[in-house]
Design a protein around this motif. Structure first.
Motif, short mmCIF file in Angstrom:
data_model
loop_
_atom_site.label_atom_id
_atom_site.label_comp_id
_atom_site.label_asym_id
_atom_site.label_seq_id
_atom_site.Cartn_x
_atom_site.Cartn_y
_atom_site.Cartn_z
N LEU A 164 -19.63 -3.96 11.64
CA LEU A 164 -18.84 -4.46 12.76
C LEU A 164 -17.42 -4.73 12.31
CD1 LEU A 164 -18.71 -5.71 15.70
CD2 LEU A 164 -19.26 -7.89 14.61
N ASP A 165 -16.44 -4.21 13.06
CA ASP A 165 -15.03 -4.57 12.88
C ASP A 165 -14.69 -5.73 13.81
OD1 ASP A 165 -14.87 -2.30 11.33
OD2 ASP A 165 -13.28 -1.35 12.51
N PHE A 166 -13.81 -6.59 13.35
CA PHE A 166 -13.21 -7.55 14.29
C PHE A 166 -11.74 -7.74 13.93
CE2 PHE A 166 -14.96 -10.03 10.86
CZ PHE A 166 -14.19 -11.18 10.71
N LEU A 210 -19.25 -6.95 7.75
CA LEU A 210 -18.26 -7.44 8.71
C LEU A 210 -16.88 -7.17 8.13
CD1 LEU A 210 -19.70 -10.94 9.76
CD2 LEU A 210 -19.46 -8.93 11.22
N LEU A 211 -16.04 -6.47 8.85
CA LEU A 211 -14.70 -6.13 8.38
C LEU A 211 -13.65 -6.69 9.34
CD1 LEU A 211 -12.59 -4.62 6.65
CD2 LEU A 211 -13.06 -2.59 8.03
N CYS A 212 -12.82 -7.57 8.83
CA CYS A 212 -11.69 -8.09 9.61
C CYS A 212 -10.43 -7.34 9.21
CB CYS A 212 -11.51 -9.58 9.35
SG CYS A 212 -10.13 -10.31 10.28
N THR A 213 -9.81 -6.65 10.14
CA THR A 213 -8.55 -5.97 9.89
C THR A 213 -7.78 -5.79 11.18
OG1 THR A 213 -7.49 -4.03 8.89
CG2 THR A 213 -9.54 -3.64 10.10
N GLN A 214 -6.46 -5.87 11.09
CA GLN A 214 -5.59 -5.52 12.22
C GLN A 214 -4.85 -4.22 11.96
OE1 GLN A 214 -3.38 -9.32 13.01
NE2 GLN A 214 -4.71 -9.33 14.81
N THR A 215 -5.25 -3.54 10.88
CA THR A 215 -4.68 -2.23 10.56
C THR A 215 -5.81 -1.26 10.26
OG1 THR A 215 -4.42 -3.00 8.27
CG2 THR A 215 -2.48 -3.13 9.69
N PRO A 216 -6.67 -0.97 11.24
CA PRO A 216 -7.79 -0.06 11.01
C PRO A 216 -7.32 1.35 10.70
CG PRO A 216 -7.52 -0.44 13.36
CD PRO A 216 -6.57 -1.38 12.67
N ALA A 257 0.83 -1.21 0.00
CA ALA A 257 0.00 0.00 0.00
C ALA A 257 0.87 1.26 0.00
CB ALA A 257 -0.91 0.00 1.23
N GLU A 258 0.37 2.27 -0.69
CA GLU A 258 1.05 3.57 -0.66
C GLU A 258 0.93 4.17 0.73
OE1 GLU A 258 2.86 4.67 -2.97
OE2 GLU A 258 2.26 3.48 -4.71
N PRO A 259 1.79 5.16 1.07
CA PRO A 259 1.75 5.75 2.42
C PRO A 259 0.36 6.25 2.83
CG PRO A 259 3.74 6.44 1.30
CD PRO A 259 2.94 5.68 0.29
N GLY A 260 -0.39 6.83 1.91
CA GLY A 260 -1.71 7.34 2.25
C GLY A 260 -2.85 6.39 1.97
N GLU A 261 -2.53 5.15 1.63
CA GLU A 261 -3.53 4.13 1.29
C GLU A 261 -3.80 3.24 2.50
OE1 GLU A 261 -4.27 1.56 -2.78
OE2 GLU A 261 -2.25 1.57 -1.91
N THR A 262 -5.04 3.15 2.92
CA THR A 262 -5.38 2.46 4.16
C THR A 262 -6.21 1.20 3.89
OG1 THR A 262 -7.46 3.64 4.48
CG2 THR A 262 -5.45 4.68 5.34
N ALA A 263 -6.47 0.47 4.98
CA ALA A 263 -7.27 -0.75 4.87
C ALA A 263 -8.66 -0.45 4.32
CB ALA A 263 -7.38 -1.41 6.24
N SER A 264 -9.26 0.67 4.72
CA SER A 264 -10.60 0.98 4.22
C SER A 264 -10.57 1.27 2.72
CB SER A 264 -11.21 2.17 4.98
OG SER A 264 -10.63 3.39 4.59
N LEU A 273 -10.65 4.67 16.68
CA LEU A 273 -12.08 4.85 16.55
C LEU A 273 -12.29 6.07 15.67
CD1 LEU A 273 -13.12 7.40 18.72
CD2 LEU A 273 -12.26 5.67 20.28
N PRO A 274 -13.32 6.14 14.85
CA PRO A 274 -14.50 5.28 14.81
C PRO A 274 -14.21 3.93 14.12
CG PRO A 274 -14.61 6.84 13.03
CD PRO A 274 -13.40 7.21 13.84
N THR A 275 -15.22 3.08 14.19
CA THR A 275 -15.16 1.77 13.58
C THR A 275 -14.98 1.90 12.07
OG1 THR A 275 -16.65 0.98 15.29
CG2 THR A 275 -16.43 -0.38 13.33
N THR A 276 -13.98 1.22 11.54
CA THR A 276 -13.68 1.34 10.11
C THR A 276 -14.83 0.83 9.25
OG1 THR A 276 -11.32 1.08 10.60
CG2 THR A 276 -11.99 0.79 8.32
N SER A 277 -15.54 -0.20 9.71
CA SER A 277 -16.65 -0.73 8.91
C SER A 277 -17.77 0.30 8.75
CB SER A 277 -17.20 -2.01 9.55
OG SER A 277 -17.62 -1.79 10.88
N CYS A 278 -17.95 1.18 9.72
CA CYS A 278 -18.95 2.25 9.57
C CYS A 278 -18.52 3.23 8.48
CB CYS A 278 -19.15 2.98 10.89
SG CYS A 278 -19.98 2.02 12.17
#
Length: 335
Positions: free
Chosen positions: A109-111, A79-85, A47-54, A89-94
């Motif tokens: 929901l994140d898990f 349902l979003l599974c990630t260890q790099t939100p 991922a690029e520096p500004g590119e995130t899991a979402s 907060l807030p929840t990435t899935s929202c």
């Protein structure tokens, strides 16, 4: 009663590719040939520096909707599974729900479960569907472990890649997934961890199992993880088989978390399975944590020898420590 059916999958990988040749040029003293023999990995998407899991998750979901003509208004749970939100907060899935334009009556929901997360996610989908709480679930996995890895870290940079996968899990009349089993052992939390960035003060954080050799925020004790895996996974496999009155030979394919070639080859040996029964397909993507199993399924589904009706076993294992498995028949591909 309705059951969860694992439907279409879409994979999105960052456009930036880092090959072993790139690393060899940057670090001439690294023995990339030997590393590749152990890991089975030749390149990774980063991922690029500004590119995130979402960002990756949204791209995978949009691809899923477009390629399969899915009406996004029918999605009633994310349902979003990630260890790099994106944020504590807030929840990435929202945030993903909003970016995808899903209705506001949609659950989100994140898990945080890493390598076993896809199987855990399928189990949660099955529970939501069997309870009647949802019928069309968007199961997302998205990881950017590269953000936790120092550029000079030979042990981790050669293994982990970034990516996302989107799976549509739908209500169906027939049961295609069964025999879910789970495991967890937090005493092994010091084998694979990022100890900063949470609420616990740094001075009270979990200590790595052994001395840290690299500056990465992410720490991994590879040998201890292999020892855990070759003990826990065969036991899990045999428990699932015993629960369902099956033997190892009754399973067509064992689709496991793609950790490294060495770890999966040891599992092949431990389970006495021929190579074709336990596929290893990570050379071009690396270890993408919670995304490895859906990426593997997506790769294998496109091949002519995919036997959709034959029973398969899905097994995730790793950080936590946590592990999970189930039996699965690909009713979506059949139908």
């Amino acid at each position: 009663m309705s059951y969860a059916q694992l439907g279409p999958i879409a994979v999105h990988l960052p456009s930036r590719i880092e090959t072993n040749e790139d690393l060899q040029e940057q670090f001439p003293r690294w023995d990339l040939k030997l590393i590749a023999e152990k890991t089975g990995i030749l390149q990774r998407h980063i991922a690029e520096p500004g590119e995130t899991a979402s960002d990756l998750a949204v791209a995978a979901a949009e691809k899923l909707f477009q390629e399969n003509n899915i009406d996004r208004s029918t999605i009633d749970f994310v349902l979003l599974c990630t260890q790099t939100p994106d944020y504590p907060l807030p929840t990435t899935s929202c945030l993903v729900q909003d970016r995808l334009g899903l209705r506001t009556s949609c659950g989100a929901l994140d898990f945080n479960l890493g390598c076993s997360g896809y199987v855990y996610g399928l189990a949660m989908c099955d529970g939501l569907i069997q309870s009647g709480a949802a019928r069309n679930i968007l199961l997302l996995t998205a990881e950017t472990y590269s953000k936790y890895i120092d550029a000079d870290d030979r042990s981790l940079r050669t293994i982990f890649g970034d990516g996302a996968a989107a799976t549509l899990v739908q209500a169906a009349d027939d049961q295609s997934m069964r025999g879910f089993r789970f495991g967890s052992d937090g005493s092994g939390g010091d084998m694979l961890l990022v100890s900063d960035g949470g609420g616990r003060p740094t001075e009270d954080a979990i200590e790595p199992r052994h001395r840290k050799r690299w500056k990465s925020r992410l720490y991994m004790d590879g040998p201890s993880l292999i020892n855990f895996t070759v003990e826990a996974v065969p036991q899990l496999v045999d428990e699932i088989l015993a629960d369902n009155q099956m033997s190892r030979g009754d399973v067509d394919l064992y689709l496991m978390h793609q950790a490294t070639w060495k770890m999966l080859d040891q599992l092949r040996s431990q389970l006495e399975l021929p190579p074709e029964k336990l596929p290893i397909e990570m050379a071009d993507v690396g270890n993408t944590v919670s995304c490895t199993i859906p990426i593997l399924i997506d790769q294998l589904r496109s091949r002519s020898n995919w036997n959709a009706a034959a029973p398969k076993m899905l097994v995730g294992f790793g950080v936590g420590l946590s592990w999970a498995g189930c039996l699965w028949e690909d009713h979506f591909a059949i139908g």
